[in-house]
Design an enzyme around this catalytic site. Structure first.
Site, PDB file in Angstrom:
ATOM      1  N   ASN A 135     -52.956   0.395 -30.789  1.00 47.31           N
ATOM      2  CA  ASN A 135     -51.677   0.334 -30.800  1.00 47.31           C
ATOM      3  C   ASN A 135     -51.063  -0.228 -32.314  1.00 47.31           C
ATOM      4  O   ASN A 135     -50.344  -1.234 -31.983  1.00 47.31           O
ATOM      5  CB  ASN A 135     -50.690   1.137 -30.163  1.00 47.31           C
ATOM      6  CG  ASN A 135     -49.360   1.824 -30.607  1.00 47.31           C
ATOM      7  OD1 ASN A 135     -49.528   2.184 -32.044  1.00 47.31           O
ATOM      8  ND2 ASN A 135     -48.953   1.815 -30.052  1.00 47.31           N
ATOM      9  N   SER A 194     -49.507  -5.331 -21.951  1.00 48.29           N
ATOM     10  CA  SER A 194     -49.214  -6.341 -21.744  1.00 48.29           C
ATOM     11  C   SER A 194     -50.573  -6.947 -21.698  1.00 48.29           C
ATOM     12  O   SER A 194     -51.423  -7.936 -21.040  1.00 48.29           O
ATOM     13  CB  SER A 194     -48.129  -7.217 -20.881  1.00 48.29           C
ATOM     14  OG  SER A 194     -47.348  -7.061 -21.582  1.00 48.29           O
ATOM     15  N   HIS A 213     -44.510   8.357 -27.199  1.00 49.33           N
ATOM     16  CA  HIS A 213     -44.666   6.546 -27.099  1.00 49.33           C
ATOM     17  C   HIS A 213     -43.620   6.375 -26.600  1.00 49.33           C
ATOM     18  O   HIS A 213     -43.010   6.696 -27.020  1.00 49.33           O
ATOM     19  CB  HIS A 213     -44.984   6.001 -27.946  1.00 49.33           C
ATOM     20  CG  HIS A 213     -45.483   4.887 -27.571  1.00 49.33           C
ATOM     21  ND1 HIS A 213     -44.718   3.631 -27.776  1.00 49.33           N
ATOM     22  CD2 HIS A 213     -46.502   3.700 -27.606  1.00 49.33           C
ATOM     23  CE1 HIS A 213     -44.858   2.758 -27.257  1.00 49.33           C
ATOM     24  NE2 HIS A 213     -45.845   2.511 -27.040  1.00 49.33           N
ATOM     25  N   GLU A 256     -48.221   3.803 -19.566  1.00 50.35           N
ATOM     26  CA  GLU A 256     -47.841   2.075 -20.371  1.00 50.35           C
ATOM     27  C   GLU A 256     -46.489   2.300 -19.548  1.00 50.35           C
ATOM     28  O   GLU A 256     -45.397   2.952 -19.735  1.00 50.35           O
ATOM     29  CB  GLU A 256     -47.748   2.537 -21.429  1.00 50.35           C
ATOM     30  CG  GLU A 256     -48.871   2.657 -22.180  1.00 50.35           C
ATOM     31  CD  GLU A 256     -48.773   2.313 -23.237  1.00 50.35           C
ATOM     32  OE1 GLU A 256     -49.345   1.677 -24.522  1.00 50.35           O
ATOM     33  OE2 GLU A 256     -47.906   2.799 -24.678  1.00 50.35           O
ATOM     34  N   LYS A 266     -48.461  -0.288 -34.027  1.00 51.33           N
ATOM     35  CA  LYS A 266     -47.186   0.050 -34.318  1.00 51.33           C
ATOM     36  C   LYS A 266     -46.702  -0.056 -35.625  1.00 51.33           C
ATOM     37  O   LYS A 266     -47.589  -0.066 -36.793  1.00 51.33           O
ATOM     38  CB  LYS A 266     -46.821  -0.656 -33.234  1.00 51.33           C
ATOM     39  CG  LYS A 266     -47.121  -0.737 -31.597  1.00 51.33           C
ATOM     40  CD  LYS A 266     -45.735  -1.408 -31.217  1.00 51.33           C
ATOM     41  CE  LYS A 266     -46.962  -1.234 -29.306  1.00 51.33           C
ATOM     42  NZ  LYS A 266     -46.325  -1.409 -28.238  1.00 51.33           N
ATOM     43  N   GLU A 282     -41.604   3.956 -27.323  1.00 51.31           N
ATOM     44  CA  GLU A 282     -40.907   3.387 -28.153  1.00 51.31           C
ATOM     45  C   GLU A 282     -40.817   4.564 -29.341  1.00 51.31           C
ATOM     46  O   GLU A 282     -39.542   4.856 -30.092  1.00 51.31           O
ATOM     47  CB  GLU A 282     -41.765   2.662 -29.013  1.00 51.31           C
ATOM     48  CG  GLU A 282     -41.628   0.937 -28.524  1.00 51.31           C
ATOM     49  CD  GLU A 282     -42.992   0.455 -29.408  1.00 51.31           C
ATOM     50  OE1 GLU A 282     -43.692   0.861 -29.583  1.00 51.31           O
ATOM     51  OE2 GLU A 282     -43.255  -0.225 -28.245  1.00 51.31           O
ATOM     52  N   GLY A 297     -45.260  -5.508 -24.795  1.00 49.72           N
ATOM     53  CA  GLY A 297     -44.473  -6.316 -25.242  1.00 49.72           C
ATOM     54  C   GLY A 297     -43.894  -7.595 -24.786  1.00 49.72           C
ATOM     55  O   GLY A 297     -43.480  -7.988 -25.424  1.00 49.72           O
TER      56      GLY A 297
HETATM   57  P1  13P Z   1     -48.477  -5.111 -25.569  1.00 45.71           P
HETATM   58  O1  13P Z   1     -49.547  -4.127 -25.399  1.00 45.71           O
HETATM   59  O2  13P Z   1     -47.915  -5.128 -26.965  1.00 45.71           O
HETATM   60  O3  13P Z   1     -47.779  -4.554 -24.588  1.00 45.71           O
HETATM   61  O4  13P Z   1     -47.617  -2.748 -26.046  1.00 45.71           O
HETATM   62  C1  13P Z   1     -48.163  -1.789 -25.231  1.00 45.71           C
HETATM   63  C2  13P Z   1     -48.321  -0.573 -25.932  1.00 45.71           C
HETATM   64  O5  13P Z   1     -47.370   0.001 -26.425  1.00 45.71           O
HETATM   65  C3  13P Z   1     -49.005  -0.218 -26.013  1.00 45.71           C
HETATM   66  O6  13P Z   1     -49.445   1.857 -26.718  1.00 45.71           O
END
Ligand code: 13P
Length: 250
Positions: free
Chosen positions: A9, A212, A94, A166, A11, A96, A172
């Site tokens: 992803n 992560s 997601h 997740e 982002k 976010e 992150g």
């Molecule tokens: P990270 O791998 O940067 O922690 O992000 C995970 C994520 O949100 C994937 O959709």
């Protein structure tokens, strides 16, 4: 035996020229991968990525969509638009988007139904916050998000949904859930699906872990009984690093 599905992803990262360079470098690194490989890229990169990944084992996905096929929704992108340029997968719900853009269990459910109607494969995200985890509510939260996301879908559709567990506190932050914790949470999601849709569906549905994931922890996570691959953010931005995750078995 379930297959492993490993998705990046990106982002809100990567300009089209960077995306093209990435895929050109990445393709030879993963061409013999045993896992299914997906890159979920920004809207502005989709067309370039689909063109350049054509004929390879790299599948391309979007990171969101509207549930309507068209209409007066300024700034939105519809499933029909995604399908028309050859998108195969779409991330839905997601954390976010739940956190910053008012995505709810209800819109997630509408979007999943609409994705199937438009022949797109949804990757649906669920996960608890740190506060919910500390209150011992992890299982309650993730099973309820799963139940509401899948409400009204046929067994066949549920079987073809990819779920990404997740935990929000692991995204992150560099803090990964232990493989045992992540596997147990994923087992509880699978158990919920079994209750609702039966053993056959629950044993086939792909459930990924995200938060992560790195080259150094991918193998341990992906070799557990119930984790069927990963949804990878930061570590998917570099072809070398992401290829090591995809080729975790080597
Ligand atoms: P990270 O791998 O940067 O922690 O992000 C995970 C994520 O949100 C994937 O959709």
């Amino acid at each position: 035996m379930r297959r492993k599905v490993i998705a990046g992803n990106w982002k809100m990262n990567m300009l089209p020229n960077e995306a093209i360079d990435y895929i050109q470098a990445f393709e030879p690194m993963v061409k013999n991968a045993k896992s299914e490989v997906i890159l979920c890229v920004p809207y502005t990169d989709l067309f370039y990525c689909i063109s350049i990944a054509q004929g390879t084992n790299i599948k391309i996905g979007a990171q969101n969509m509207h549930f309507a096929e068209s209409g007066a929704y300024t700034g939105e992108v519809s499933p029909k638009m995604l399908k028309s340029i050859g998108v195969e997968y779409v991330i839905i719900g997601h954390s976010e988007r739940r956190q910053y853009y008012n995505e709810t269990d209800e819109t997630v459910n509408k979007k999943i139904k609409s994705a199937f109607e438009n022949d797109l494969k949804p990757i649906v995200c669920v996960g608890e916050t740190l506060e919910e985890r500390e209150q011992g509510k992890t299982e309650e939260i993730i099973t309820s998000q799963t139940r509401l996301a899948l409400e009204g879908l046929s067994k066949e559709q549920v079987k073809n949904t990819i779920i990404a567990y997740e935990p929000i506190w692991a995204i992150g932050t560099g803090k990964t859930a232990t493989s045992e914790d992540a596997n147990n949470s994923i087992k509880s999601i699978r158990e919920e699906i079994k209750k609702l849709y039966g053993e056959e569906v629950s044993s086939e549905v792909i459930i990924q872990y995200g938060g992560s994931v790195k080259a150094s922890n991918a193998k341990e996570l992906f070799e557990t009984s119930d984790i069927d691959g990963g949804l990878v953010g930061g570590a998917s931005l570099k072809p070398e690093e992401f290829s090591k995750i995809v080729n975790y078995e080597e």
